[in-house]
Design a protein around this motif. Structure first.
Motif, PDB file in Angstrom:
ATOM      1  N   THR A 542      14.473  57.882  78.352  1.00  0.00           N
ATOM      2  CA  THR A 542      15.186  59.195  78.656  1.00  0.00           C
ATOM      3  C   THR A 542      16.793  59.075  78.835  1.00  0.00           C
ATOM      4  O   THR A 542      17.335  60.192  79.028  1.00  0.00           O
ATOM      5  CB  THR A 542      14.447  59.800  79.838  1.00  0.00           C
ATOM      6  OG1 THR A 542      14.581  58.752  81.110  1.00  0.00           O
ATOM      7  CG2 THR A 542      13.000  60.026  79.508  1.00  0.00           C
ATOM      8  N   THR A 543      17.183  57.771  79.180  1.00  0.00           N
ATOM      9  CA  THR A 543      18.703  57.975  79.306  1.00  0.00           C
ATOM     10  C   THR A 543      19.357  56.760  78.259  1.00  0.00           C
ATOM     11  O   THR A 543      18.773  55.733  78.225  1.00  0.00           O
ATOM     12  CB  THR A 543      18.980  57.517  80.870  1.00  0.00           C
ATOM     13  OG1 THR A 543      18.427  56.339  81.267  1.00  0.00           O
ATOM     14  CG2 THR A 543      18.679  58.772  81.673  1.00  0.00           C
ATOM     15  N   LEU A 566      23.479  58.885  79.757  1.00  0.00           N
ATOM     16  CA  LEU A 566      23.403  60.221  78.890  1.00  0.00           C
ATOM     17  C   LEU A 566      21.935  60.436  79.282  1.00  0.00           C
ATOM     18  O   LEU A 566      21.066  59.675  78.442  1.00  0.00           O
ATOM     19  CB  LEU A 566      24.017  60.166  77.703  1.00  0.00           C
ATOM     20  CG  LEU A 566      23.831  61.706  76.915  1.00  0.00           C
ATOM     21  CD1 LEU A 566      24.358  62.711  77.851  1.00  0.00           C
ATOM     22  CD2 LEU A 566      24.038  61.350  75.445  1.00  0.00           C
ATOM     23  N   ALA A 567      21.356  61.505  79.758  1.00  0.00           N
ATOM     24  CA  ALA A 567      20.113  61.939  79.699  1.00  0.00           C
ATOM     25  C   ALA A 567      19.653  62.397  78.369  1.00  0.00           C
ATOM     26  O   ALA A 567      20.543  63.522  78.050  1.00  0.00           O
ATOM     27  CB  ALA A 567      19.865  62.792  80.843  1.00  0.00           C
ATOM     28  N   GLU A 571      17.030  69.452  75.580  1.00  0.00           N
ATOM     29  CA  GLU A 571      18.220  70.542  75.859  1.00  0.00           C
ATOM     30  C   GLU A 571      19.741  69.407  75.655  1.00  0.00           C
ATOM     31  O   GLU A 571      19.564  68.232  76.309  1.00  0.00           O
ATOM     32  CB  GLU A 571      18.370  71.080  76.971  1.00  0.00           C
ATOM     33  CG  GLU A 571      17.152  72.173  76.951  1.00  0.00           C
ATOM     34  CD  GLU A 571      17.593  72.818  78.718  1.00  0.00           C
ATOM     35  OE1 GLU A 571      18.500  72.730  79.133  1.00  0.00           O
ATOM     36  OE2 GLU A 571      16.644  73.856  78.928  1.00  0.00           O
ATOM     37  N   ALA A 572      20.458  70.041  74.877  1.00  0.00           N
ATOM     38  CA  ALA A 572      21.576  69.178  74.732  1.00  0.00           C
ATOM     39  C   ALA A 572      22.605  69.218  76.125  1.00  0.00           C
ATOM     40  O   ALA A 572      22.698  70.141  76.905  1.00  0.00           O
ATOM     41  CB  ALA A 572      22.447  69.808  73.529  1.00  0.00           C
ATOM     42  N   GLN A 573      22.979  68.143  76.397  1.00  0.00           N
ATOM     43  CA  GLN A 573      23.707  68.056  77.635  1.00  0.00           C
ATOM     44  C   GLN A 573      25.098  68.057  77.304  1.00  0.00           C
ATOM     45  O   GLN A 573      25.896  67.663  76.169  1.00  0.00           O
ATOM     46  CB  GLN A 573      23.645  66.367  78.018  1.00  0.00           C
ATOM     47  CG  GLN A 573      22.142  65.993  78.499  1.00  0.00           C
ATOM     48  CD  GLN A 573      21.600  66.771  79.683  1.00  0.00           C
ATOM     49  OE1 GLN A 573      22.357  66.979  80.626  1.00  0.00           O
ATOM     50  NE2 GLN A 573      20.381  67.273  79.482  1.00  0.00           N
ATOM     51  N   SER A 576      30.919  66.116  80.294  1.00  0.00           N
ATOM     52  CA  SER A 576      31.498  66.346  81.848  1.00  0.00           C
ATOM     53  C   SER A 576      32.034  65.165  81.881  1.00  0.00           C
ATOM     54  O   SER A 576      32.074  64.074  81.153  1.00  0.00           O
ATOM     55  CB  SER A 576      30.336  66.788  82.490  1.00  0.00           C
ATOM     56  OG  SER A 576      29.367  65.664  82.548  1.00  0.00           O
ATOM     57  N   ASN A 579      29.632  62.447  82.063  1.00  0.00           N
ATOM     58  CA  ASN A 579      29.135  62.139  80.447  1.00  0.00           C
ATOM     59  C   ASN A 579      30.177  62.523  79.826  1.00  0.00           C
ATOM     60  O   ASN A 579      30.328  63.397  78.815  1.00  0.00           O
ATOM     61  CB  ASN A 579      27.811  62.670  80.194  1.00  0.00           C
ATOM     62  CG  ASN A 579      26.745  62.136  81.000  1.00  0.00           C
ATOM     63  OD1 ASN A 579      25.844  63.067  81.657  1.00  0.00           O
ATOM     64  ND2 ASN A 579      26.481  61.220  81.077  1.00  0.00           N
ATOM     65  N   HIS A 593      27.904  61.929  71.197  1.00  0.00           N
ATOM     66  CA  HIS A 593      28.097  62.953  72.540  1.00  0.00           C
ATOM     67  C   HIS A 593      29.391  63.571  72.049  1.00  0.00           C
ATOM     68  O   HIS A 593      30.535  63.059  72.710  1.00  0.00           O
ATOM     69  CB  HIS A 593      27.897  62.430  73.817  1.00  0.00           C
ATOM     70  CG  HIS A 593      27.833  63.570  74.720  1.00  0.00           C
ATOM     71  ND1 HIS A 593      26.808  64.411  74.825  1.00  0.00           N
ATOM     72  CD2 HIS A 593      28.278  63.506  75.807  1.00  0.00           C
ATOM     73  CE1 HIS A 593      26.974  65.285  75.677  1.00  0.00           C
ATOM     74  NE2 HIS A 593      27.846  64.803  76.528  1.00  0.00           N
TER      75      HIS A 593
END
Length: 938
Positions: A542-543, A566-567, A571-573, A576, A579, A593
């Protein structure tokens, strides 16, 4: 008090300049002249004694000198400043400074820091506290209040971040701090681009804090450009860029594609039309190179948005296999999945479900996030599984199906078929068939298989027929010789649906046991998209840990310590601080990303309508220069000059009269030494460029034209270094290091051969440079033009590529002789090695030389043809790309195709060209000795 671009810190002192007339009068005034009475006995003494005369007033030039000195002192005491700093309208009892440090500020960060420094300096002079906040830092950052020294230290420690600005969160922090402070000046230093909910954030900040005044700063021009998508299509790589709406002028950019080692593999030209905010460009290179792309970057754009990293374009795909036929080990060659497994194992990770039923098996495969699912001999898909498959394809999955008798029961317009099917099979060959087995025809141009040769050893005995719809040709990826579809395909959202109209085992055709079958499956897998984390690590993680990050200036750098995993989920993260943009994963695979989404736009920030006074400030470096010290220094120097003059006029120099003879002798000696040194200076007539010329002619050097495009020039140099090393190993020639030449100013006559790579991104040579090249060719030199676009319709064929168009513009200014592809009996085919083709990194394009015509009239020829050497050679095969080597001697770029002998033939081509250039008609005569002897009757 200020007179631009000069101001004074103490302008009242300039009133002292009014004293200059008084000083003039004082310097000119002398006591009244006494009355002279002649005493006769003293006449004899008057004749004997020396009479010293004193002028009754100072000379005008000494007076002027002293006035200038006094004026300089007065001006220096007034504290003059050249290019004074812009006035900072800070009327509040505190300063709240909010600075954007997001990805768009990277290129102009120094001017942002300089502007903020001026505001902090003004706050220090007013002795007010300072709040300092940055919109791309964490919301819990320390914002003060600070003293000026601490604020400057924090300002200099902060750097631009490769993330968007979070103005709302930072404005809330600033508002909380301003409530406990007296009315403050609010200074907002923005990047000029709008973010989500900016208007609400600004209005809330003003309404809750009510500052004394606002200082608003935005860039004068918005030149920021970012990449929003990079799509690997069927036959090209499409790149999309966006810019701000205020940038209405037309603009042309170049985007470069790089592999994971930073080597440039291709270019795309993007043109912004006047007023347009979006531009697209295509990188047209073979799919082998496209699958090596690791990042796309805009040339000259130093920001994180101008770089886009790619995932899965060079990694193995996860492929799910499913069949309704049980595996019979005794009849393995008849298994529907046997040949598929053997074909795909070298380039894909294969997974199969444990459940034998379609519904459970498809669900099990989808949980592992494959890029491709192959249904070997399935018929009707259950409704629940069909819904999942359709959604998976809409999100980018590729479904591959094969013909079987079960498909005859499926509805003709089924949504899991790329084209409608007839409910009958077509039998080819046998006693009841009029037609024999059909071979495979040429692959259509719109097919992913278009570059594959048509297999001559494949025949088809049975096939499923498609309904003859008007768009059937558009969906046909492979056909039989009679035009009936063999493979059809269609898009499904972001994914694809492919159908082979024959079975995956050899009962219907010999396609599954051919090499073409392997290449067809490879192309389909390479066109597919990796789906989620399962395709990256092969497990239900998941990450993902950070792997390679994009810095604010667009560089690819290792991750920082505060970057978090990054999770990866449904849904797209967002990008930030936790991340930032970049690659997440590991050596086994990565997930990209990127900063800008495919639908992102760059919108200018409009100044809100504030209810308090607003002063607009421009970003600029501090160009103020304090003139006090230079003026005082000039005054001191004038004082020293005045003192020396006074000593001279008072007769101090009379003591030196005794040494007049010695001084004259010394002067004579000095003059003699100077004369000798001048003679030696005139005798040395060497020039700075002489050493360069000596080095150039001491050895044979291969040269290349410096285009100004870094990627092209580095490949050219590496290519000629590789060819030079090959020449040393295979021939008696030992050339020196390759030389880069600029055709507008360097001497070209030193080099027998100049390699000129044509790149549309390079500046067009001016007429004077073209004339220098023509003069070089007229004097016996040769130029090898390489458009490097054999796969984009190179020189002499079809629609011209941008590189070919640029070559035609260059050749339009030259007196070019008639050209022809190298004939079979040309000396180039046998000057050293025996060659039939002249490949480079690409193969298939001809090598053009001067046509073999009568050259008796040399007046109209661009060069002398007496040496039998063509002044111009043109190719599209990227010779330098095939010759290029790295520091270890390993090839720098792959050849297309991947035939290991192609690079050897390319190096042999280079040897033949060099020998042809150096030996001229000597080699031509040696090659044609038998014909010459026969003509002489011997």
């Amino acid at each position: 008090m200020s007179w631009l671009p000069l101001s004074f810190g103490a302008p009242m002192l300039l009133w002292g300049l009014l004293a200059l007339p008084v000083i003039w009068w004082l310097l000119r005034v002398t006591p009244p002249r006494p009355q002279t009475e002649i005493f006769p006995p003293l006449k004899i003494l008057a004749r004997v004694l020396r009479q010293d005369e004193t002028s009754h007033q100072s000379p005008w030039w000494i007076t002027l000198l002293r006035l200038v000195m006094a004026g300089l002192i007065v001006a220096a005491l007034a504290k003059p400043v050249l290019n004074p700093k812009e006035d900072m309208p800070e009327t509040g009892e505190a300063l709240a400074l909010v600075v954007d440090n997001n990805w768009t500020t990277s290129a102009e960060w120094n001017s942002h820091v300089a502007t903020a420094t001026r505001l902090i300096d003004e706050a220090e002079r007013n002795s007010v506290p300072i709040l300092l906040a940055f919109t791309s830092e964490r919301a819990n950052q320390q914002i003060g209040p600070f003293g000026a020294a601490e604020a400057l230290n924090r300002l200099n420690a902060v750097k631009p971040r490769p993330v968007p600005a979070d103005r709302k969160a930072i404005f809330d922090r600033v508002a909380d701090a301003m409530r406990s402070m007296p009315p403050a000046t609010l200074a907002i230093l923005s990047d000029g681009l709008a973010g989500p909910d900016d208007e609400v954030a600004f209005n809330t900040l003003i309404a809750t804090t009510r500052p004394a005044n606002i200082i608003w700063a935005t860039p004068e021009r918005l030149d920021t450009i970012g990449l929003t998508s990079a799509i690997n299509g069927t036959d090209r790589f499409t790149v999309t860029a966006v810019r701000a709406t205020t940038n209405a002028a037309p603009s042309i950019l170049t985007a470069g594609a790089f592999d994971n080692r930073g080597r440039r593999l291709g270019d795309a030209t993007l043109t912004f039309q006047p007023g347009a905010t979006e531009a697209t460009g295509d990188i047209v290179v073979p799919f082998e190179l496209r699958n090596d792309f690791a990042s796309i970057a805009l040339d000259g754009e130093l920001n994180a948005g101008a770089v886009r990293v790619l995932d899965g374009s060079s990694t193995r795909r996860r492929v799910g296999l499913l069949s309704e036929t049980p595996v019979d080990e005794a009849r393995l060659l008849l298994s529907p999945l046997h040949y598929i497994r053997r074909a795909m194992t070298p380039f894909a990770d294969l997974v199969e479900p444990r459940s034998p039923t379609l519904s459970a098996g498809i669900s099990e495969l989808l949980e592992q996030k494959p890029a491709v699912i192959v249904l070997a001999d399935t018929g009707t898909i259950p409704d629940e599984a069909r819904t999942e498959l359709v959604q998976w394809m809409e999100e980018g999955g590729t479904l591959v199906r094969f013909a079987s008798s079960r498909l005859l029961t499926v509805a003709a317009d089924n949504d899991l078929l790329p084209v409608p099917l007839r409910r009958v099979e077509r039998q080819l060959g046998g006693a009841l068939s009029w037609a024999g087995p059909q071979p495979v025809g040429e692959f259509p141009k719109n097919s992913p298989f278009s570059s594959l040769p048509s297999p001559s050893d494949v025949t088809v005995n049975r096939q499923l027929l498609a309904e003859p719809t008007p768009d059937l040709v558009d969906h046909s990826w492979a056909t039989l010789a009679d035009g009936t579809p063999l493979v059809t395909g269609d898009k499904r959202g972001k994914g694809m649906l492919v159908l082979f109209h024959v079975t995956p085992e050899a009962s219907w055709s010999t396609l599954p046991i051919s090499g073409t079958f392997v290449e067809m499956l490879r192309r389909i897998v390479q066109l597919s998209r990796n789906q989620g984390i399962g395709a990256v690590q092969g497990q239900a993680a998941t990450t993902l840990p950070p792997y390679r990050m994009i810095a604010a200036n667009g560089a690819i750098v290792p991750p920082e310590n505060d970057t978090r995993p990054l999770a990866v989920g449904t849904e797209a993260q967002p990008v930030s601080i936790d991340n930032p943009p970049g690659l997440y994963g590991g050596e086994e695979g990565v997930v990209a990303h990127n900063l800008l989404a495919s639908d992102a736009t760059l919108t200018p920030l409009v100044q809100p309508k504030f209810t308090v006074p607003v002063s607009v400030l421009r970003y600029a470096q501090n160009e103020a220069r304090d003139l006090k010290a230079p003026l005082m220094t000039a005054a001191v120097l004038l004082f020293i000059v005045d003192t020396v003059i006074m000593f001279w006029m008072a007769g101090v120099t009379t003591r030196l009269r005794r040494t007049r003879m010695a001084g004259g002798t010394a002067a004579l000696v000095i003059a003699t030494l100077l004369a000798i040194s001048v003679d030696h200076a005139h005798a040395d007539d060497t020039r700075p460029d002489d050493q360069i010329a000596i080095e150039a002619i001491s050895k044979t050097h291969l040269a290349y034209v410096i285009t100004g495009v870094p990627g092209v020039d580095s490949v050219s140099r590496a290519g000629l270094e590789g060819l030079t090393r090959f020449l040393v190993e295979k021939t008696a020639l030992e050339p020196g290091a390759p030389a880069g030449v600029r055709i507008d100013r360097d001497e070209l006559a030193f080099y027998p051969l100049i390699y000129w790579p044509i790149d549309p991104a390079a500046p067009m040579p001016d007429p004077a440079s073209i004339a220098r090249v023509e003069t070089y060719m007229q004097q016996g030199g040769s130029v090898l033009f390489d458009t490097r676009d054999q796969y984009s319709t190179g020189f002499g064929g079809g629609a011209a590529s941008p590189a070919t168009e640029r070559l035609r513009e260059i050749l339009a200014g030259l007196n070019v002789p008639p050209l022809e592809p190298v004939p079979a009996d040309h000396v180039l085919t046998k000057s050293f090695f025996i060659l039939e083709q002249f490949p480079g990194r690409f193969n298939g394009g001809p090598l053009w030389v001067e046509a073999s015509l009568e050259a008796t009239n040399s007046a109209n020829r661009p060069v002398r043809t007496g040496d039998g050497v063509s002044p111009i050679l043109i190719t599209a095969n990227d010779l330098a790309g095939a010759w290029a080597i790295d520091a270890t001697g390993a090839p720098l770029l792959p050849t297309v195709s991947s035939d290991p002998m192609q690079r050897i033939y390319a190096l042999r081509t280079g040897v033949n060209i060099v020998m042809y250039m150096l030996t001229g008609n000597y080699k031509s005569d040696q090659v044609h000795v038998p014909a010459l002897l026969e003509r002489l009757g011997q």
